[in-house]
Design a protein around this motif. Structure first.
Motif, PDB file in Angstrom:
ATOM      1  N   GLY A  22       0.797  -1.223   0.000  1.00 30.91           N
ATOM      2  CA  GLY A  22       0.000   0.000   0.000  1.00 30.91           C
ATOM      3  C   GLY A  22       0.823   1.263   0.000  1.00 30.91           C
ATOM      4  N   GLY A  23       1.942   1.282   0.741  1.00 29.06           N
ATOM      5  CA  GLY A  23       2.796   2.457   0.759  1.00 29.06           C
ATOM      6  C   GLY A  23       2.668   3.324   1.999  1.00 29.06           C
ATOM      7  N   SER A  24       1.811   2.917   2.945  1.00 29.40           N
ATOM      8  CA  SER A  24       1.740   3.598   4.240  1.00 29.40           C
ATOM      9  C   SER A  24       1.586   2.517   5.304  1.00 29.40           C
ATOM     10  N   ALA A  25       2.641   2.347   6.096  1.00 33.31           N
ATOM     11  CA  ALA A  25       2.612   1.299   7.121  1.00 33.31           C
ATOM     12  C   ALA A  25       1.456   1.511   8.099  1.00 33.31           C
ATOM     13  N   ALA A  26       1.200   2.780   8.436  1.00 34.34           N
ATOM     14  CA  ALA A  26       0.116   3.069   9.389  1.00 34.34           C
ATOM     15  C   ALA A  26      -1.227   2.620   8.815  1.00 34.34           C
ATOM     16  N   LEU A  27      -1.447   2.881   7.512  1.00 34.61           N
ATOM     17  CA  LEU A  27      -2.703   2.432   6.892  1.00 34.61           C
ATOM     18  C   LEU A  27      -2.725   0.917   6.746  1.00 34.61           C
ATOM     19  N   ASP A  28      -1.572   0.293   6.505  1.00 38.30           N
ATOM     20  CA  ASP A  28      -1.527  -1.175   6.428  1.00 38.30           C
ATOM     21  C   ASP A  28      -2.011  -1.775   7.743  1.00 38.30           C
ATOM     22  N   LEU A  29      -1.554  -1.210   8.856  1.00 37.80           N
ATOM     23  CA  LEU A  29      -1.980  -1.732  10.166  1.00 37.80           C
ATOM     24  C   LEU A  29      -3.482  -1.511  10.373  1.00 37.80           C
ATOM     25  N   CYS A  30      -3.975  -0.359   9.941  1.00 41.13           N
ATOM     26  CA  CYS A  30      -5.423  -0.119  10.050  1.00 41.13           C
ATOM     27  C   CYS A  30      -6.197  -1.070   9.152  1.00 41.13           C
ATOM     28  N   SER A  31      -5.605  -1.480   8.043  1.00 35.37           N
ATOM     29  CA  SER A  31      -6.312  -2.408   7.152  1.00 35.37           C
ATOM     30  C   SER A  31      -6.463  -3.778   7.818  1.00 35.37           C
ATOM     31  N   VAL A  32      -5.512  -4.158   8.653  1.00 39.51           N
ATOM     32  CA  VAL A  32      -5.677  -5.407   9.408  1.00 39.51           C
ATOM     33  C   VAL A  32      -6.826  -5.236  10.411  1.00 39.51           C
ATOM     34  N   ALA A  33      -6.857  -4.104  11.087  1.00 34.35           N
ATOM     35  CA  ALA A  33      -7.932  -3.848  12.061  1.00 34.35           C
ATOM     36  C   ALA A  33      -9.297  -3.786  11.387  1.00 34.35           C
ATOM     37  N   ASP A  34      -9.302  -3.306  10.162  1.00 29.99           N
ATOM     38  CA  ASP A  34     -10.521  -3.055   9.394  1.00 29.99           C
ATOM     39  C   ASP A  34     -10.972  -4.255   8.584  1.00 29.99           C
ATOM     40  N   ARG A  35     -10.163  -5.294   8.550  1.00 29.56           N
ATOM     41  CA  ARG A  35     -10.417  -6.518   7.782  1.00 29.56           C
ATOM     42  C   ARG A  35     -10.333  -6.286   6.272  1.00 29.56           C
ATOM     43  N   THR A  36      -9.625  -5.242   5.844  1.00 33.58           N
ATOM     44  CA  THR A  36      -9.379  -5.104   4.408  1.00 33.58           C
ATOM     45  C   THR A  36      -8.037  -5.744   4.039  1.00 33.58           C
ATOM     46  N   ALA A  37      -7.373  -6.311   5.027  1.00 34.98           N
ATOM     47  CA  ALA A  37      -6.246  -7.236   4.832  1.00 34.98           C
ATOM     48  C   ALA A  37      -6.287  -8.184   6.028  1.00 34.98           C
ATOM     49  N   ASP A  38      -5.647  -9.353   5.868  1.00 39.81           N
ATOM     50  CA  ASP A  38      -5.625 -10.303   6.992  1.00 39.81           C
ATOM     51  C   ASP A  38      -4.319 -10.227   7.773  1.00 39.81           C
ATOM     52  N   ALA A  39      -3.305  -9.642   7.175  1.00 43.17           N
ATOM     53  CA  ALA A  39      -2.011  -9.554   7.855  1.00 43.17           C
ATOM     54  C   ALA A  39      -1.179  -8.458   7.205  1.00 43.17           C
ATOM     55  N   TYR A  40      -0.219  -7.996   7.963  1.00 37.58           N
ATOM     56  CA  TYR A  40       0.767  -7.033   7.453  1.00 37.58           C
ATOM     57  C   TYR A  40       2.093  -7.356   8.116  1.00 37.58           C
ATOM     58  N   TYR A  41       3.166  -7.352   7.330  1.00 35.55           N
ATOM     59  CA  TYR A  41       4.491  -7.499   7.927  1.00 35.55           C
ATOM     60  C   TYR A  41       5.455  -6.593   7.179  1.00 35.55           C
ATOM     61  N   GLU A  42       6.495  -6.215   7.877  1.00 37.16           N
ATOM     62  CA  GLU A  42       7.567  -5.450   7.234  1.00 37.16           C
ATOM     63  C   GLU A  42       8.816  -5.615   8.091  1.00 37.16           C
ATOM     64  N   HIS A  43       9.971  -5.710   7.438  1.00 33.58           N
ATOM     65  CA  HIS A  43      11.175  -6.082   8.180  1.00 33.58           C
ATOM     66  C   HIS A  43      12.003  -4.926   8.713  1.00 33.58           C
ATOM     67  N   LEU A  44      11.842  -3.744   8.189  1.00 32.29           N
ATOM     68  CA  LEU A  44      12.656  -2.642   8.714  1.00 32.29           C
ATOM     69  C   LEU A  44      11.712  -1.457   8.852  1.00 32.29           C
ATOM     70  N   ILE A  45      11.340  -1.172  10.071  1.00 34.83           N
ATOM     71  CA  ILE A  45      10.277  -0.195  10.274  1.00 34.83           C
ATOM     72  C   ILE A  45      10.663   0.672  11.464  1.00 34.83           C
ATOM     73  N   GLN A  46      10.232   1.928  11.459  1.00 36.75           N
ATOM     74  CA  GLN A  46      10.593   2.851  12.534  1.00 36.75           C
ATOM     75  C   GLN A  46       9.444   2.986  13.531  1.00 36.75           C
ATOM     76  N   PRO A  47       9.738   3.417  14.751  1.00 36.64           N
ATOM     77  CA  PRO A  47       8.683   3.515  15.767  1.00 36.64           C
ATOM     78  C   PRO A  47       7.499   4.369  15.319  1.00 36.64           C
ATOM     79  N   TRP A  48       7.778   5.479  14.610  1.00 38.45           N
ATOM     80  CA  TRP A  48       6.675   6.379  14.230  1.00 38.45           C
ATOM     81  C   TRP A  48       5.791   5.767  13.143  1.00 38.45           C
ATOM     82  N   ASP A  49       6.332   4.792  12.368  1.00 33.90           N
ATOM     83  CA  ASP A  49       5.510   4.145  11.336  1.00 33.90           C
ATOM     84  C   ASP A  49       4.385   3.322  11.963  1.00 33.90           C
ATOM     85  N   VAL A  50       4.643   2.752  13.129  1.00 30.90           N
ATOM     86  CA  VAL A  50       3.759   1.694  13.635  1.00 30.90           C
ATOM     87  C   VAL A  50       3.164   1.966  15.021  1.00 30.90           C
TER      88      VAL A  50
END
Ligand code: IPD
Ligand code: CA
Ligand code: CA
Length: 264
Positions: free
Chosen positions: A192-220
């Protein structure tokens, strides 16, 4: 932990500042583009930062400083203040800068406030759709005024998995290799291009999972609380030292197993 009424105030403050920052960003988006003068780069040539990122962070920091001068600050564009209250605000003033500079819709403002046990309040606002996700620790998560329900039970092979890629070429090569193993065993992948929205998509059920290997505290910081509050499993720490996995419980264990086996 602050009293419940204070938590509501903290949430309202974060929502108000995220929306105000979103208005500032919206006003600037039309006149900015990826090749505009003044768009600089950070960790790599493909990691842009613009005056809009900085203006958004300034607006949020000014608002927090006026309302809560003793709280700490940690912002992607340099905001930093030691806390004298035990609370620290973690800010991504524009998550999805590449999308923003290409004129796309999927970028957000992410604001969390943390105590010694992690995020207490998280707010992610998507200005182009006017949607705001929020959560207070142990009090559930919301999309605008609607409380988010429980996550679906999906086997890994039917899971829609969101991910993100580093700005660093070597790390991208590793992430591409991992995708070769993952893509054949899941429903599909989204970037998607926005880690914060990816996490909301898991909460929203518009995705079932999200992972990323190098992420900063403010992203998540905000999005992870929002996902956790609807029952997602969120893994950081020793398994993903610089990364994150957030998934519906039925997907979390097999996905974690696959990711750690492949990353070992
Ligand atoms: C980036 C986005 C992207 C993720 C990157 C982040 P930025 O944040 O969240 O989805 O894959 O790891 O750095 O740079 O747009 O704030
Ligand atoms: Ca970010
Ligand atoms: Ca950012």
């Amino acid at each position: 932990m602050p009293a419940a009424s204070n938590l509501v105030d903290l949430r309202e403050l974060a929502v108000r500042l995220a929306i105000a920052a979103g208005e500032e960003l919206l006003a600037r988006q039309r006149s900015l583009s990826i090749d505009a003068a003044g768009v600089e780069t950070k960790s790599s040539a493909n990691d842009p930062v613009s005056a809009a990122d900085r203006a958004s962070e300034k607006l949020i920091v000014d608002g927090l400083t006026a309302a809560r001068p003793g709280d700490g600050l940690l912002g992607e564009e340099g905001a930093s203040r030691v806390s004298s209250t035990g609370l620290t605000w973690v800010i991504d003033p524009l998550d999805g800068t590449v999308n923003y500079l290409y004129g796309r819709l999927d970028w957000s403002v992410s604001i969390a406030v943390e105590d010694e046990n992690g995020a207490l309040v998280g707010v992610v606002h998507q200005p182009r759709t006017g949607t705001t996700w929020s959560a207070v620790r142990d009090a559930g998560a919301f999309r605008d005024d609607q409380r988010l329900g429980s996550l679906r039970h999906t086997p890994l092979e039917s899971a829609l998995v969101a991910t993100g890629f580093s700005y660093l070429p070597d790390r991208r090569a590793e992430q591409a290799a991992l995708l070769q193993d993952l893509l054949p065993v899941v429903r599909d992948i989204r970037r998607g291009g926005s880690a914060a929205l990816d996490l909301c998509s898991v909460a929203d059920r518009t995705a079932d999972a999200y992972y990323e290997h190098l992420i900063q505290p403010w992203d998540v910081a905000a999005g992870a609380l929002i996902a956790r509050e609807v029952g997602a499993v969120v893994v950081r720490g020793p398994v993903f030292p610089q990364g994150i996995l957030a998934a519906a419980p039925s997907v979390a264990a097999p996905l974690q197993e696959l990711l750690t086996r492949r990353s070992a």
